[in-house]
Design an enzyme around this catalytic site. Sequence first.
Site, PDB file in Angstrom:
ATOM      1  N   GLU A 109      39.091  29.814  40.699  1.00 56.38           N
ATOM      2  CA  GLU A 109      37.801  30.326  41.174  1.00 56.38           C
ATOM      3  C   GLU A 109      37.984  31.686  41.843  1.00 56.38           C
ATOM      4  OE1 GLU A 109      39.184  27.428  41.754  1.00 56.38           O
ATOM      5  OE2 GLU A 109      37.734  25.772  41.815  1.00 56.38           O
TER       6      GLU A 109
ATOM      7  N   GLY B 128      46.367  25.170  53.967  1.00 51.72           N
ATOM      8  CA  GLY B 128      45.144  25.937  53.694  1.00 51.72           C
ATOM      9  C   GLY B 128      44.059  25.707  54.735  1.00 51.72           C
TER      10      GLY B 128
ATOM     11  N   GLU C 224      39.846  16.153  53.958  1.00 47.62           N
ATOM     12  CA  GLU C 224      40.979  16.483  53.094  1.00 47.62           C
ATOM     13  C   GLU C 224      42.293  16.046  53.757  1.00 47.62           C
ATOM     14  OE1 GLU C 224      40.986  19.911  49.900  1.00 47.62           O
ATOM     15  OE2 GLU C 224      41.878  20.678  51.717  1.00 47.62           O
TER      16      GLU C 224
HETATM   17  C1  G6Q Z   1      43.362  23.272  51.952  1.00 46.32           C
HETATM   18  C2  G6Q Z   1      43.549  23.210  50.527  1.00 46.32           C
HETATM   19  C3  G6Q Z   1      42.589  24.068  49.724  1.00 46.32           C
HETATM   20  C4  G6Q Z   1      43.035  25.499  49.529  1.00 46.32           C
HETATM   21  C5  G6Q Z   1      42.220  26.115  48.404  1.00 46.32           C
HETATM   22  C6  G6Q Z   1      42.535  27.562  48.173  1.00 46.32           C
HETATM   23  O1  G6Q Z   1      44.064  22.747  52.762  1.00 46.32           O
HETATM   24  O2  G6Q Z   1      44.875  23.451  50.237  1.00 46.32           O
HETATM   25  O3  G6Q Z   1      41.286  24.045  50.229  1.00 46.32           O
HETATM   26  O4  G6Q Z   1      42.920  26.212  50.714  1.00 46.32           O
HETATM   27  O5  G6Q Z   1      42.421  25.381  47.230  1.00 46.32           O
HETATM   28  O6  G6Q Z   1      43.858  27.738  47.816  1.00 46.32           O
HETATM   29  P1  G6Q Z   1      44.499  29.167  47.739  1.00 46.32           P
HETATM   30  O7  G6Q Z   1      44.496  29.753  49.105  1.00 46.32           O
HETATM   31  O8  G6Q Z   1      45.897  28.976  47.219  1.00 46.32           O
HETATM   32  O9  G6Q Z   1      43.648  29.986  46.809  1.00 46.32           O
END
Ligand code: G6Q
Length: 554
Positions: free
Chosen positions: A224, A279, A365
Amino acid sequence: MASVFAMRKQDEAPGALHRPIFQQLKAHQEVMAAIHMRDLFAADPARFERFSLQAGELLLDYSKNRISDETMAMLVRLAEEADVAGWRERMFHGDKINNTENRAVLHVALRNRGNHPVFVDGEDVMPKVNGVIERMGVFAEKVRSGEWRGYTGERITDVVNIGIGGSDLGPQMVYQALKPYRHPRLRVHFISNVDGAHVKETLEALNPETTLFIVSSKTFTTQETMTNAHYARDWLLTQSQAEKHVAKHFVAVSTNRGAVTAFGIDPANRFEFWDWVGGRYSLWSAIGLSIVLAVGAERFIELLEGAHQMDEHFRHAPLARNMPVILALLGVWYNNFFGAESHAILPYDHYLRSLPAYLEQADMESNGKSVDRDGNVVDYPTGQIIWGATGINGQHAFYQLLHQGTRLIPADFIVSVEPHTELQEHHDILIANFLAQTEALMRGRTLEETQAQTGQAAPYKVFDGNHPSNAILLQKLTPHALGMLIALYEHKIFVQGVIWNLDSYDQWGVELGKQLASRILPELHAGVPVGGHDASTTALINYYRRMSHRHTGI
Ligand code: G6Q
């Protein structure tokens, strides 16, 4: 370390709830379930003093819960037996407590303002952490002062953070919360959705000459984010006509150096973070760059200091007087003993309107898991369903169900004593409503009271009450107080994860859908009908192929 719930003998089903403290709490719940909170208040004029706690500029009133001294003592024992103190030390110490990914969990190091060394694989991470904070500040100052110019020499007026999940929700929530502190020239926008409407609508209103993009992606491979980032790059190039201008208008926050450079971003404008930052725990890292741009380095550091103060409280306060531990235990009390399935987050603060969405991710999550850290399927409920909205709007929408529905929904009310506007009358109305709601949820209104007040003994006008709530009062929604508040919830989530014996820091549940989507994507425009899925999915793909062909001609 097995959880208090998962202690089992060899021949018993996995996850059997066999610790004596759990059985004691179960028996105690039966007693408490029969008691109304209005009676607890009537019997104890000091109930507020007994069940409230101050940490820095945060006050937690948890007296409107279905608890007694005995309940809290038993819940604290539950935390002790789950070894919350031990896990807490392991986290702060940099142990690899995210065991399924073999990673340390050190968002606390990002705001370690005491600056004591924190080691991962024998290396003190603090010099790197401080270095990135410093670089973020220098960069932000250039943009804020107007020294950093776009390709035509114009100052930057708009910053666009392109990211999703943890690379979006945290900075977005904080930016919104700290809007009163933002630089008057800089507006920050957040693009997360791969629905083209999001990027298109946002960019339509912007001028490429004065727009700075932050591509925020830990991996720099997220579909995305990369789709939106490439679109934004093309949008800039359509107007600027030269690749070299990308460097003036794009910076990156990522752990992936190679991919950032391949995108055309100057490696000097990559702000790094590390695999020990999850994340959804990353707003304290370079992922907070949009926050630094908006409010400046000093305010960002106040945010970190607030979080650090809560870290210190969490690390050193006794479990029975520890704000995150108390919130966590109350959540476990309702989740595992009263069968409550959800928990509402109700900020009475316009600036905190994104907090519920942020906490949905942070909590669900982290703890929405059914396999424990030892690989066993649990047989007890884990992460609650977190939801909410600004309370005052909720009152005119879903509070009906909180007051008179059939479910028990504990709620957190979050309020600031001092408003950011001078509209004191508005603020007083807001506060009166918050107080009235928690009082009504707790006390309810009996049939007799209803008759006395309304002249009607109408059952539909009766409120059972006995609905638990916490009130969290901030002195003012400053960067420092916000830092404390977010860290409070982070540690609450951590403690619950320990009690449920979960790895709160992985997120394998997001993988399968991603995998299937990458298989389906090329099938959407396949020349021949596709098969190989279940009948529903196959039929839907083929329906989409036919119907979208009509309109796209692809
Ligand atoms: C959070 C998850 C997830 C992640 C996104 C974006 O703990 O890991 O929400 O932050 O999928 O990932 P990227 O920063 O790698 O684009």
